[in-house]
Write an enzyme that holds these catalytic residues in place. Structure first.
Site, PDB file in Angstrom:
ATOM      1  N   CYS A  90      66.505  16.115  22.702  1.00  0.00           N
ATOM      2  CA  CYS A  90      65.901  17.192  23.498  1.00  0.00           C
ATOM      3  C   CYS A  90      64.979  16.612  24.559  1.00  0.00           C
ATOM      4  O   CYS A  90      64.985  17.059  25.709  1.00  0.00           O
ATOM      5  CB  CYS A  90      65.110  18.142  22.601  1.00  0.00           C
ATOM      6  N   CYS A 106      62.548  16.324  18.517  1.00  0.00           N
ATOM      7  CA  CYS A 106      63.961  16.015  18.766  1.00  0.00           C
ATOM      8  C   CYS A 106      64.103  15.039  19.945  1.00  0.00           C
ATOM      9  O   CYS A 106      63.861  15.403  21.100  1.00  0.00           O
ATOM     10  CB  CYS A 106      64.702  17.314  19.054  1.00  0.00           C
TER      11      CYS A 106
END
Length: 79
Positions: free
Chosen positions: A39, A36
């Site tokens: 993230c 991600c």
């Protein structure tokens, strides 16, 4: 970039109850995935916050791919 740092620790299912639910300080949990991009972009901010507020809050990361279902743990703990 690693998933955790000295300021932000990574916890799994085995440690979640003790490190998060039974913590003596408030805990911010970042449920993330290694793939991600947002993230990964958030990690420097979390590191800065963890360092700045180290005596007031704990910040931990949970890899949802390594511990599937862990993102529901806080909800099941509430009953």
């Amino acid at each position: 970039m690693s998933a955790a740092s000295a300021a932000v620790s990574q916890v799994g299912k085995a440690e979640f109850d003790e490190q998060v639910l039974r913590s003596s300080v408030p805990v911010l949990v970042d449920f993330f995935a290694t793939w991600c991009a947002p993230c990964k972009a958030l990690l420097p901010v979390l590191n800065r916050l963890a360092t700045e507020f180290s005596n007031q809050v704990r910040i931990v990361k949970v890899d949802i791919d390594a511990a599937p279902g862990s993102e529901a743990a806080p909800l099941t703990a509430l009953g």
